[in-house]
Design an enzyme around this catalytic site. Structure first.
Site, PDB file in Angstrom:
ATOM      1  N   GLY A   1       0.741  -0.977   0.279  1.00 46.19           N
ATOM      2  CA  GLY A   1      -0.047  -0.050  -0.147  1.00 46.19           C
ATOM      3  C   GLY A   1       0.684   1.328  -0.138  1.00 46.19           C
TER       4      GLY A   1
ATOM      5  N   GLU B   1      12.037  -3.050  -5.147  1.00 43.59           N
ATOM      6  CA  GLU B   1      11.588  -3.561  -6.671  1.00 43.59           C
ATOM      7  C   GLU B   1      12.262  -2.706  -7.454  1.00 43.59           C
ATOM      8  OE1 GLU B   1       7.801  -0.614  -5.630  1.00 43.59           O
ATOM      9  OE2 GLU B   1       6.609  -2.180  -7.490  1.00 43.59           O
TER      10      GLU B   1
ATOM     11  N   GLU C   1      10.891   9.561 -15.726  1.00 41.84           N
ATOM     12  CA  GLU C   1      11.800  11.093 -14.991  1.00 41.84           C
ATOM     13  C   GLU C   1      11.785  10.445 -14.025  1.00 41.84           C
ATOM     14  OE1 GLU C   1       8.711  10.379 -16.617  1.00 41.84           O
ATOM     15  OE2 GLU C   1       9.367  10.987 -18.720  1.00 41.84           O
TER      16      GLU C   1
END
Lengths: 398, 379
Positions: free
Chosen positions: A135, A252, A382
């Site tokens: 989350g 990740e 970006e």
């Protein structure tokens, strides 16, 4: 390279054990999502072999080979874990378990969790009993993640959580969530955030899948309405969640960046796909010279990227870690993967457009659409360039 | 083998970087250019490079070299690239040394290699004939004559040709002009009758002579390797040269990028450092990634050559293609981000852009090597 006698013994034992214990069905390539074992309370195994393979591997701690034994891991050294990986690839064994718990939460808990949290959560991740979701993002907090507003207010022994998350992967199938919440609304935005764990079955939690351009719904909106969370479920110190969040994002990013494995090993390079699709002319080259040029450029960059992943790993192994490269791998790997998917579509021509058909599903079009998210999720391209400019190059703040 | 440098390799890298920064920095290139130096490099530097073991880095120890191989050679040339140092390193220590060490007779090796390692001889390779690299394109003819051959043809791009003590000439003993078979390599004395050497100074302040051969008589003992089978030898030397040029371009790109970053941090406009502007930050960050990729392909190519990997030609082409693009991007961006200053002769960044262009064109640009990779991989 010569292996020490102990490692050679370990390899021999591992090979024998895998041969005896890995079911034949688990040595077939993964073809669809149902071939992946995600674990969790509500997981439905696609075959008895899938269940058996998970149980056997989990019993040895080999779903998480390098985690300590007391937390359900295998307690293997890096060298032993590498051998296990090699031996599994040798017989093409599928991973027994895939999960955000293994890839993301586990490493963060090992580093920041207290003893009780590690004992409670890590073994359940290792055995595939609990499936986790993440989350992080909110409707108003995407690239500017630290502006998140989901609140957790301490009342007695509980935090009361209110707010909304978005892009929560598989929230509708997960058992627990690791969640960034604001515990101190007065503090500077990075310092008021905490890292909280809670059960998705808690009263007040609800989810709604989001339908994507690819037609699938892997992401959800997740709503929290006065959710009561025991205060001992806060990881690390209150207000220090941002540090944990960043540590976890590094994992990740490396995972997402690693998706372009390129032409180097294993997967067919785009050039092989092109040859099958287009054939070669009399001079042995692809018939469409502009397309051929695009493919050559893609192969060069893809190969150079794969070698860079290899070099970064080798340098880390040799203790020469240049560090802070996860943003580079994430940025470059995802941009490459998008280019690759564009080329795949071109190679198939109008056949690539198929969405639903009698003879086959529109897998390619869906994969192409899915790939567009690579450079958005886990921090946009970006944002990665911002991080490189600031943290690696030391350029002054804008 | 690992793509991390070993401790020994890191020592070579550091000592090469220290050596060239001290003895042959960009200021030295500027001095030699402004003086229109007739040699084009400092002979005393070349002797010092021999003393350091650099000149003999790719020459076997049995012939007076250091026998360290291509990773070491590449690390030296990377430092050369960082400092834009001038020397006959590429022509003599890489290209010619590779051809002689691999294909030379015992007599040729004994006569030449120790003197090359000692910086007593400059040996230049006269191979290319077309402006766009095409190594099999050899129209220079070698007709049987007496107990040897008679050579006639033109070589327009011979690196260090104007100061060479010996030339290695690729000439055709059979076949048509673009046939890889039928090419033979010859040792030629540039002072022999019929040889004309015209010095041509290039945009990067280096020299590439135009060598004209008119019925030049050479002896049978001057053939390197077997008659008609010179192409494989030539390709092996070119691949070594390409990998080392990639290493040089990596050094060029890396230093140009470092100079540009410094400028971004110090130059102020609109009341703040221009490096705080996101338009420039993103371009710099992208360039950083490209240079990281360039490091990996360069080391892979050098390692593959040292290991005798059958895929070494592919990796050499991969490195030459990729690093050529990266070096041109890094130096072009460097000039752009330096603004008007980047256009001045006083600023060093322009020298880096010139060298990146020249090195990228030498022995095949990205288009040549991309095509070569595809042909080797059969598409």
């Amino acid at each position: 390279m010569d292996e020490t006698a102990e490692l050679a013994d370990f390899r021999a034992e591992t090979r024998a054990w895998l041969e005896a214990n890995c079911p034949e069905e688990m040595r077939q390539p993964v073809r669809s999502d149902s071939d992946i074992c995600w674990g969790g309370r509500r997981f439905v195994f696609s075959s008895p072999a899938q269940k058996l393979w998970l149980e056997r591997m989990a019993e040895r701690g080999w779903t998480v080979p390098e985690w300590p034994r007391e937390y359900g891991g295998g307690g293997l050294s890096k060298a032993e874990a590498r051998i296990l990986g090699q031996e599994m690839r040798r017989i093409r064994a599928r991973p027994p378990l895939s999960s955000f718990g293994i890839w993301m939460l586990g490493p963060a808990l090992l580093k920041y969790g207290n003893e009780a949290q590690k004992r409670e959560h890590l073994p359940k991740i290792a055995r595939g009993e609990i499936r986790w979701c993440q989350g992080y993002s909110e409707p108003g907090a995407g690239s500017d993640l630290a502006s998140l507003r989901t609140s957790a207010v301490l009342e007695g022994d509980h935090y009361i959580v209110n707010g909304q998350k978005i892009w929560t992967s598989y929230a509708d199938r997960a058992d627990w969530i690791f969640c960034l919440v604001r515990t101190d609304p007065e503090a500077p935005k990075h310092l008021g955030i905490s890292f909280l764990l809670f059960d998705m079955e808690s009263p007040g939690v609800s989810t709604a899948p989001i339908r994507l351009i690819s037609g699938s719904s892997p992401f959800c909106q997740t709503f929290f309405d006065n959710v009561r969370v025991p205060k001992e479920n806060l990881v690390g110190a209150p207000g220090r969640g941002w540090e944990i969040a960043k540590y976890l994002l590094t994992h990740e990013r490396e995972m997402i960046g690693g998706m372009d494995s390129g032409a180097a090993e294993g997967r067919d390079g785009i050039a092989q796909v092109a040859k099958r699709a287009l054939g070669v002319g009399e001079d042995g080259t692809l018939p469409d010279s502009m397309l051929r040029t695009d493919i050559i450029r893609q192969e060069i960059d893809s190969w150079a990227f794969a070698l860079t992943m290899e070099r970064v790993k080798d340098e880390a192994k040799a203790g020469q870690g240049t560090g802070a490269l996860s943003s580079m791998l994430k940025y470059y790997g995802t941009e490459l993967n998008k280019r690759r998917m564009e080329l795949m579509m071109s190679l198939e021509g109008t056949e690539s457009l198929l969405w639903e058909g009698k003879d086959r599903e529109g897998d390619l079009a869906r994969a192409w659409l899915r790939s567009r998210a690579n450079s958005i999720e886990g921090g946009t391209s970006e944002i990665q360039l911002n991080i490189i400019a600031k943290n690696v190059l030391g350029l002054p703040a804008a | 083998m690992s793509l991390a440098l070993t401790d020994d390799e890191r020592m070579i890298r550091d000592s090469a970087e220290g050596f060239f920064a001290e003895h042959a920095p960009v200021a030295e290139l500027r001095r030699l250019r402004d003086a229109k130096d007739p040699v084009g490099f400092d002979r005393a530097l070349w002797v010092k490079m021999a003393e350091m073991g650099f000149a003999g880095v790719a020459i076997p120890e049995a012939f007076g070299g250091a026998g360290l191989g291509m990773v070491a050679a590449g690390l030296i040339q990377e430092a050369i690239g960082r400092n834009l140092s001038l020397s006959p390193f590429l022509s003599t220590a890489i290209l010619s040394a590779t051809i002689l060490a691999r294909g030379g007779s015992e007599e040729q090796k004994a006569a030449l290699l120790p003197r090359m390692a000692a910086a007593e001889l400059v040996v230049a390779l006269a191979a290319d004939e077309a402006p766009r690299h095409a190594p099999a394109h050899v129209a220079t003819r070698a007709e049987a004559s007496g107990n040897g051959f008679r050579l006639t043809g033109t070589k327009p791009f011979v690196l260090d040709g104007h100061v060479a003590d010996r030339l290695i000439v690729a000439a055709r003993t059979s076949g048509d002009d673009r046939d890889p078979a039928g090419i033979t390599l010859f040792l030629v004395d540039p002072k022999a009758e019929g040889v004309t050497v015209e010095r041509r100074s290039m945009v990067d302040s280096r020299n590439a002579a135009r060598v004209t051969l008119h019925a030049v008589q050479v002896d049978g003992a001057d053939v390197i390797g077997a008659v008609g089978e010179g192409y494989a030898l030539l390709e092996a030397a070119l691949d070594a040269g390409r990998a080392c040029l990639a290493a040089e371009m990596l050094g060029v790109a890396d230093r140009a990028f470092a100079m540009t970053l410094d400028y971004l941090k110090t130059r102020e406009q609109f009341g703040r450092p221009i490096g705080s502007f996101q338009a420039l930050q993103h371009r710099a960050a992208h360039l950083f990634c490209e240079i990281e990729l360039a490091k990996s392909v360069t080391l892979k190519a050098l390692r593959a050559l040292d290991e005798g990997d059958a895929r070494a030609p592919v990796f050499a082409s991969l490195a030459k293609a990729k690093v050529g693009e990266v070096a041109r991007l890094a130096t072009n961006e460097g000039v752009q981000m330096h603004g008007g200053i980047g256009m001045t002769d006083d600023a060093d960044i322009g020298f880096y852009m010139k060298r990146a262009r020249a090195a990228a064109e030498t022995f095949g640009d990205s288009a040549f090597h991309g095509d070569r990779i595809a042909r080797i991989m059969r598409y």
